[in-house]
Design an enzyme around this catalytic site. Structure first.
Site, mmCIF file in Angstrom:
data_model
loop_
_atom_site.group_PDB
_atom_site.id
_atom_site.type_symbol
_atom_site.label_atom_id
_atom_site.label_comp_id
_atom_site.label_asym_id
_atom_site.label_seq_id
_atom_site.Cartn_x
_atom_site.Cartn_y
_atom_site.Cartn_z
ATOM 1 N N PRO A 129 0.848 -1.198 0.000
ATOM 2 C CG PRO A 129 0.027 -0.995 2.179
ATOM 3 C CD PRO A 129 0.776 -1.928 1.278
ATOM 4 C CE LYS A 130 2.405 7.373 -3.772
ATOM 5 N NZ LYS A 130 1.997 8.438 -2.852
ATOM 6 C CB VAL A 131 1.894 4.366 3.975
ATOM 7 C CG1 VAL A 131 1.483 5.026 5.284
ATOM 8 C CG2 VAL A 131 1.838 2.842 4.104
#
Length: 554
Positions: A122-124
């Site tokens: 996930p692209k935090v």
């Protein structure tokens, strides 16, 4: 994983310009400079003061728009780099790279097809940081800055429970990751970013970091530049050091189908942090000393836009049956959640005046409740302000425009649409198009002229042939059979009152304000409206015409 230099150059982007603006050189220079200044203001606030004045997706679309305009007008001055001046006094031991943004599934499929040993994360949505450990001890924490150097965040980093002060690794350990705001059961698709990134940026940039804020900040390590070469080994050792999110949220990727699955999963299912897309990574990457601003071994596939930036083409004003004026923005078409949005209501004339939206302005559009387009904000204003003339609200009210006088056509048509609709006489086959055709043909000098039209007369209107004319004539004939109560609603009787079937116009017109207020559920304001309704001069004339044609109760 913050704002990055590496945009996709709009090769696949749905937010790029379909065509170049029709500006002369002077106007182009003026508009481009205006947008450059806006972007510089956002960049400065974000990189120097830790303030995110706009969401990432608005920023990205705005920078893509600037790129498009510069492509259209190459002779204009070049814009400074987004991170110019964002560096700090502390150099990164390894460059903090950016991420190329893949615009659609085809771009993702192409990227995957040329690589192997792939992983997905996930692209935090937080703020990037570099951590440096020597002999197991935390030595430095550096903000991203311009990727080469940043601010010294070591003092505040030592206050974060999420950042261990001691690691079971005797050699130098350089970690790159994302400081994020802890969220419970956060669903990105419904809650969006929730301002999480701005909270982290503000907390880390402030002095001192409070104990409460420190507890709220977590760490997601996305890479270990000087760590083991194999991804599986890196993840195992990161987990052993206490960075368990790295292993939990880094998954092997076999192809596009899996990428699509995890993108949807992390968008619609609860996570402990905000995220704005997924990151695709090669397990093996070049040695850290060869890292560059735009890595070929990692890319981002953002979530669907929640907010889209588009241009206002025109400002129109819709005048409704009661005289209410609703400003409408006509937009360059933009897609949100598989819907193409071309127009947007601002709700009221007062709101339009407050916002002062004009053609050429760039606005952010969002979907309220995932379905209703609404104006999120005015992103920046056109340098050249177009004149917009709004209708005079004093000329339009509940008792105006009973005839199609100049300037009254909209309200007059709205009255007819209401009259023939389900809330009125319920005349099948009628609608705004039918009424407009009859008006344009000169067949509607007043609100009830259609009662006298037969099929032969209706055929005079362009676009109304023999069959349609016959159907309209049959529908109009039904109006003579409708009772008084239905006719009163069709003519605009204020709501909130129940009338007995045997009631007549004369009985209702004779009531005083106090008598109306004596009815159940009728307050002073509604009583005044009902009393005024039966004394409207135009309605008096219509009442006599309805009685003359035999409508019961008039």
């Amino acid at each position: 994983m913050q704002r990055l230099i590496a945009l996709s150059l709009c090769l696949f982007s749905s937010v790029c310009l379909a065509s170049c603006p029709t500006w002369n050189a002077a106007r182009a220079q003026q508009e481009i400079i205006s947008l450059q200044l806006q972007l510089q203001h956002w960049d400065d606030a974000y990189h120097r003061r830790g303030l995110a004045l706009v969401d990432d997706e608005i920023y990205d679309q705005s920078r893509a728009r600037l790129h498009d305009w510069q492509r259209c007008f190459p002779s204009t001055l070049a814009a400074p780099e987004p991170l110019a001046g964002a560096g700090g006094p502390v150099p990164h031991p390894v460059m903090q790279t950016g991420l190329v943004k893949l615009a659609d599934e085809q771009a993702v499929a192409d990227w995957i097809a040329r690589r192997e040993d792939l992983w997905i994360q996930p692209k935090v949505d937080g703020v990037a940081v570099t951590l440096v450990y020597r002999d197991g001890l935390l030595q430095q924490a550096i903000s991203r800055g311009d990727g080469r150097s940043g601010q010294d965040w070591t003092a505040n980093a030592r206050r974060l429970p999420a950042i261990p002060s001691l690691l079971p690794e005797p050699s130098e350990v350089i970690l790159q990751g994302e400081l994020y705001w802890r969220l419970e059961q956060h669903v990105q698709a419904t809650l969006g970013g929730a301002g999480a990134r701005a909270k982290v940026a503000g907390a880390m940039a402030g002095r001192p970091l409070t104990a409460e804020a420190a507890q709220q900040i977590g760490l997601f390590v996305w890479d270990w530049p000087n760590g083991p070469e194999a991804m599986t080994v890196r993840l195992e050792r990161l987990a052993a050091m206490g960075f368990t999110h790295s292993q939990r949220f880094s998954l092997p990727l076999a192809g596009l189908e899996q990428a699509r699955h995890w993108r949807v999963q992390w968008y619609r299912q609860p996570l402990p942090f905000a995220s704005d897309g997924v990151v695709l990574r090669q397990g093996r990457r070049p040695p850290a000393e060869r890292w560059q601003a735009e890595p070929h071994w990692a890319a981002a596939w953002k979530y669907p836009l929640r907010t889209a930036v588009t241009e206002v083409r025109a400002v129109d004003f819709r005048i409704g049956r009661t005289g209410r004026i609703t400003p409408l923005l006509r937009l360059t078409p933009v897609s949100l959640d598989d819907r193409q949005i071309r127009t947007l209501s601002l709700g009221s004339l007062e709101r339009w005046r407050t916002l002062d939206v004009r053609p050429g302005d760039q606005v952010a559009v969002a979907l309220a409740g995932h379905s209703i387009p609404q104006l999120d904000s005015v992103i920046w204003r056109s340098a050249e302000r177009a004149a917009v003339e709004a209708p005079d609200p004093s000329q339009f009210h509940a008792h105006s425009c009973w005839q199609p006088r100049p300037g009254c056509e909209q309200q007059f048509i709205a009255r007819l649409v209401w009259l023939s609709g389900k809330q009125g006489l319920h005349l099948p086959g009628t609608g705004a198009g039918s009424w407009q055709a009859l008006l344009d043909a000169g067949l509607l000098p007043d609100l009830l002229a259609w009662l006298e039209l037969d099929a032969a007369a209706l055929q005079q209107a362009p676009g109304i042939g023999k069959v349609r004319a016959a159907k309209l004539a049959a529908s109009f004939a039904l109006a003579r059979q409708r009772p008084l109560t239905q006719w009163l609603k069709a003519l605009g009787l204020p709501g909130g009152i129940s009338l007995a079937p045997e009631t007549s116009w004369d009985v209702l017109a004779a009531r005083t304000v106090s008598q109306w207020q004596g009815e159940p559920g009728i307050g002073p304001a509604r009583a005044d409206q009902l009393h005024a309704f039966f004394r409207t001069a135009e309605l008096q004339a219509l009442r006599h015409r309805l009685r003359a044609v035999g409508i019961s109760g008039f």
